[in-house]
Write an enzyme that holds these catalytic residues in place. Structure first.
Site, PDB file in Angstrom:
ATOM      1  N   GLY A   1       0.853  -1.205   0.000  1.00  0.00           N
ATOM      2  CA  GLY A   1       0.000   0.000   0.000  1.00  0.00           C
ATOM      3  C   GLY A   1       0.876   1.238   0.000  1.00  0.00           C
ATOM      4  O   GLY A   1       0.631   2.193   0.726  1.00  0.00           O
TER       5      GLY A   1
ATOM      6  N   ASP B   1       0.492  -1.577  -4.777  1.00  0.00           N
ATOM      7  CA  ASP B   1      -0.755  -0.874  -4.438  1.00  0.00           C
ATOM      8  C   ASP B   1      -1.824  -1.291  -5.455  1.00  0.00           C
ATOM      9  O   ASP B   1      -1.568  -2.101  -6.364  1.00  0.00           O
ATOM     10  CB  ASP B   1      -0.543   0.656  -4.453  1.00  0.00           C
ATOM     11  CG  ASP B   1      -1.449   1.386  -3.459  1.00  0.00           C
ATOM     12  OD1 ASP B   1      -2.692   1.271  -3.615  1.00  0.00           O
ATOM     13  OD2 ASP B   1      -0.951   2.063  -2.552  1.00  0.00           O
TER      14      ASP B   1
ATOM     15  N   GLY C   1      -1.936  -4.888  -7.340  1.00  0.00           N
ATOM     16  CA  GLY C   1      -2.550  -6.093  -6.791  1.00  0.00           C
ATOM     17  C   GLY C   1      -3.428  -5.730  -5.611  1.00  0.00           C
ATOM     18  O   GLY C   1      -3.611  -4.544  -5.289  1.00  0.00           O
ATOM     19  N   ASP C   2      -3.938  -6.773  -4.985  1.00  0.00           N
ATOM     20  CA  ASP C   2      -4.864  -6.576  -3.875  1.00  0.00           C
ATOM     21  C   ASP C   2      -4.333  -7.384  -2.691  1.00  0.00           C
ATOM     22  O   ASP C   2      -4.203  -8.610  -2.774  1.00  0.00           O
ATOM     23  CB  ASP C   2      -6.247  -7.101  -4.310  1.00  0.00           C
ATOM     24  CG  ASP C   2      -7.297  -6.950  -3.233  1.00  0.00           C
ATOM     25  OD1 ASP C   2      -6.922  -6.709  -2.067  1.00  0.00           O
ATOM     26  OD2 ASP C   2      -8.484  -7.067  -3.566  1.00  0.00           O
ATOM     27  N   PHE C   3      -3.997  -6.693  -1.589  1.00  0.00           N
ATOM     28  CA  PHE C   3      -3.380  -7.425  -0.469  1.00  0.00           C
ATOM     29  C   PHE C   3      -4.348  -8.379   0.228  1.00  0.00           C
ATOM     30  O   PHE C   3      -3.948  -9.143   1.090  1.00  0.00           O
ATOM     31  CB  PHE C   3      -2.632  -6.511   0.503  1.00  0.00           C
ATOM     32  CG  PHE C   3      -3.318  -5.271   1.010  1.00  0.00           C
ATOM     33  CD1 PHE C   3      -4.590  -5.296   1.536  1.00  0.00           C
ATOM     34  CD2 PHE C   3      -2.621  -4.046   0.997  1.00  0.00           C
ATOM     35  CE1 PHE C   3      -5.179  -4.138   2.041  1.00  0.00           C
ATOM     36  CE2 PHE C   3      -3.216  -2.885   1.494  1.00  0.00           C
ATOM     37  CZ  PHE C   3      -4.503  -2.930   2.013  1.00  0.00           C
TER      38      PHE C   3
ATOM     39  N   LYS D   1       3.048   1.178   6.044  1.00  0.00           N
ATOM     40  CA  LYS D   1       2.922   2.500   6.670  1.00  0.00           C
ATOM     41  C   LYS D   1       1.483   2.974   6.549  1.00  0.00           C
ATOM     42  O   LYS D   1       0.973   3.140   5.437  1.00  0.00           O
ATOM     43  CB  LYS D   1       3.866   3.491   5.996  1.00  0.00           C
ATOM     44  CG  LYS D   1       3.766   4.873   6.583  1.00  0.00           C
ATOM     45  CD  LYS D   1       4.839   5.789   6.011  1.00  0.00           C
ATOM     46  CE  LYS D   1       4.625   7.203   6.482  1.00  0.00           C
ATOM     47  NZ  LYS D   1       3.365   7.776   6.023  1.00  0.00           N
TER      48      LYS D   1
ATOM     49  N   HIS E   1      -4.098   0.328  10.257  1.00  0.00           N
ATOM     50  CA  HIS E   1      -5.093   1.110  11.017  1.00  0.00           C
ATOM     51  C   HIS E   1      -6.348   1.415  10.183  1.00  0.00           C
ATOM     52  O   HIS E   1      -7.365   1.832  10.721  1.00  0.00           O
ATOM     53  CB  HIS E   1      -4.474   2.397  11.605  1.00  0.00           C
ATOM     54  CG  HIS E   1      -4.347   3.546  10.643  1.00  0.00           C
ATOM     55  ND1 HIS E   1      -4.337   4.865  11.054  1.00  0.00           N
ATOM     56  CD2 HIS E   1      -4.233   3.587   9.287  1.00  0.00           C
ATOM     57  CE1 HIS E   1      -4.230   5.655  10.001  1.00  0.00           C
ATOM     58  NE2 HIS E   1      -4.158   4.903   8.925  1.00  0.00           N
TER      59      HIS E   1
HETATM   60  C1  LIG Z   1      -3.593   5.340   4.140  1.00  0.00           C
HETATM   61  S1  LIG Z   1      -2.874   4.996   2.588  1.00  0.00           S
HETATM   62  C2  LIG Z   1      -1.160   4.845   3.023  1.00  0.00           C
HETATM   63  C3  LIG Z   1      -0.258   5.119   1.867  1.00  0.00           C
HETATM   64  C4  LIG Z   1       1.243   5.076   2.203  1.00  0.00           C
HETATM   65  N1  LIG Z   1       1.633   3.799   2.785  1.00  0.00           N
HETATM   66  C5  LIG Z   1       1.604   6.224   3.118  1.00  0.00           C
HETATM   67  O1  LIG Z   1       1.733   6.032   4.328  1.00  0.00           O
HETATM   68  O2  LIG Z   1       1.729   7.349   2.602  1.00  0.00           O
HETATM   69  C6  LIG Z   1      -3.388   3.328   2.295  1.00  0.00           C
HETATM   70  C7  LIG Z   1      -2.876   2.753   0.995  1.00  0.00           C
HETATM   71  O3  LIG Z   1      -3.373   1.392   0.874  1.00  0.00           O
HETATM   72  C8  LIG Z   1      -3.752   1.183  -0.471  1.00  0.00           C
HETATM   73  N2  LIG Z   1      -4.722   0.074  -0.525  1.00  0.00           N
HETATM   74  C9  LIG Z   1      -6.012   0.081  -0.088  1.00  0.00           C
HETATM   75  N3  LIG Z   1      -6.580  -1.118  -0.299  1.00  0.00           N
HETATM   76  C10 LIG Z   1      -5.640  -1.908  -0.885  1.00  0.00           C
HETATM   77  C11 LIG Z   1      -5.626  -3.266  -1.324  1.00  0.00           C
HETATM   78  N4  LIG Z   1      -6.724  -4.033  -1.195  1.00  0.00           N
HETATM   79  N5  LIG Z   1      -4.491  -3.779  -1.866  1.00  0.00           N
HETATM   80  C12 LIG Z   1      -3.387  -2.977  -1.988  1.00  0.00           C
HETATM   81  N6  LIG Z   1      -3.329  -1.675  -1.576  1.00  0.00           N
HETATM   82  C13 LIG Z   1      -4.448  -1.154  -1.030  1.00  0.00           C
HETATM   83  C14 LIG Z   1      -4.348   2.527  -0.864  1.00  0.00           C
HETATM   84  O4  LIG Z   1      -4.458   2.681  -2.256  1.00  0.00           O
HETATM   85  C15 LIG Z   1      -3.373   3.498  -0.219  1.00  0.00           C
HETATM   86  O5  LIG Z   1      -2.296   3.796  -1.050  1.00  0.00           O
END
Ligand SMILES: C[S@@+](CC[C@H](N)C(=O)[O-])C[C@H]1O[C@@H](n2cnc3c(N)ncnc32)[C@H](O)[C@@H]1O
Length: 369
Positions: free
Chosen positions: A181, A204, A229-231, A244, A248
């Protein structure tokens, strides 16, 4: 501060908070902080540049923020405003303009209208109250909102990036690090600059990594790949993961799916660097408890105490090695539990009493340097 002053703080800070927020949004919307960056300006000049029809309104709005030290007004020439360190932070030269604009978005106000209902029902009513299946759905339908969110996250990261990187110490045996992400890869890209032997993956969602506008935003580095992808399905294999501000955003149940996927793909002796708030019940910071409510109403998620983090990680076969509290959000270093008797498929039958007992005997090392 007297009791009366404290009560007035609540009145003007909270009861009328939505009015403050609208005023601040107006300042940000018209980039008024930017206009003072080159030197002091009279409000009539500012009003003219923006194209306001009534310059005295502009004066009154800017004057409102003088006691808050957003602007200074000259004592010699009434109506002549100059920048302050705070206005610079909210200007093109600072790091909070996007974050400020993001939090002022209309649909954030609207999501919070259903907070009382969330409390009454004991179940998140936020995004669904404005017709969204989840907070994330808005990113799919509004490209400019999505860009604003990711710019805001980048600004936020840039406030701590140097310190954070100095604390992410990678083993010489690590070959690949994945930022889960990681948005547009700003953090992992910068981390690679100080770790010449490491290859990085910024992981992401497809609409972040590969949309036409995102492609220009993705951080470029010869050892960095951007992978979509999708985590909740799987994550790329690696020696080390950085998360990061990820966990939460999700409920315990969803975090368990993410962590189980990471557990499957983490190579032996690998590490997780988790940069997320750790709530300290003996010293709640305003930032932490504020974000906890945001997480509740936006995502049906939460900020976690150290015991809650422990329980979550242990359910997924991980343990916390150390917590660095000298940085906010805090940095937890996490590794796999080297025990064959942990059944990862049995996460739902987790017994908190047993874990609490175990915790007493195995609290992590707290670092505050
Ligand atoms: C709160 S942001 C944090 C971004 C970065 N890590 C930072 O701290 O600046 C959450 C991130 O998770 C990604 N995200 C949300 N659902 C996701 C998923 N199912 N698979 C991969 N990434 C995902 C979002 O696109 C976003 O970039």
């Amino acid at each position: 501060m007297s009791d009366w002053d404290k009560t007035m703080d609540l009145l003007f800070g909270f009861v009328t908070g939505h009015i403050h927020s609208r005023m601040f949004e107006t300042i940000l919307k018209f980039s008024i902080c930017d206009l003072l960056e080159d030197g002091p300006k009279h409000y009539s000049e500012i009003s003219k540049i923006i194209g306001f029809k009534n310059e005295s309104y502009c004066y009154r709005l800017m004057r409102y923020f003088v006691p808050y030290k957003l602007f200074n007004e000259s004592v010699v020439q009434v109506g002549l405003f100059s920048k302050t360190p705070s206005s610079t932070q909210f200007s093109k030269n600072g790091t909070l303009k996007n974050l400020g604009r993001f939090h002022c978005q209309d649909h954030h106000y609207r999501i919070f209208e259903s907070l009382p209902k969330t409390l009454e029902m004991g179940k998140n009513q936020g995004p669904s109250s404005i017709g969204l299946s989840s907070f994330w759905e808005h990113f799919e339908t509004d490209e400019s909102y999505k860009q604003l969110f990711h710019n805001a996250m980048k600004d936020y990261t840039s406030l701590i990036i140097d310190r954070l990187i100095s604390k992410i110490s990678l083993s010489p045996n690590f070959k690949t690090v994945v930022d889960i992400g990681g948005s547009h890869g700003f953090l992992i890209g910068k981390l690679l600059e100080s770790n010449p032997n490491i290859h990085g993956i910024n992981f992401d969602l497809e609409n972040i990594i590969n949309s036409s506008t995102s492609k220009n935003e993705n951080f470029q580095h010869p050892r960095l790949k951007h992978v979509s992808g999708d985590f909740f399905n799987s994550v790329p294999e690696a020696d080390c993961y950085i998360l990061k501000y990820i966990l939460h955003d999700w409920s315990d149940e969803k975090c368990i799916t993410i962590l189980n996927n990471i557990h499957k793909s983490l190579k032996p002796n690998g590490k997780l660097f988790i940069n997320d708030l750790v709530l300290d019940p003996s010293n709640y910071t305003k930032e932490a408890v504020f974000k906890d409510i945001l997480m509740m109403q936006y995502f049906d998620a939460k900020e976690r105490s150290i015991n809650e983090w422990h329980q979550l990680f242990e359910k997924c076969g991980f343990k916390i090695d150390s917590v660095d509290t000298s940085i906010s959000p805090q940095l937890m270093i996490v590794s796999k539990i080297n025990s064959s008797n942990i059944n990862l498929n049995d996460c739902t039958n987790f017994n908190s009493e047993i874990v609490e007992e175990k915790l007493k005997n195995s609290l992590p090392q707290f670092v505050n340097c």
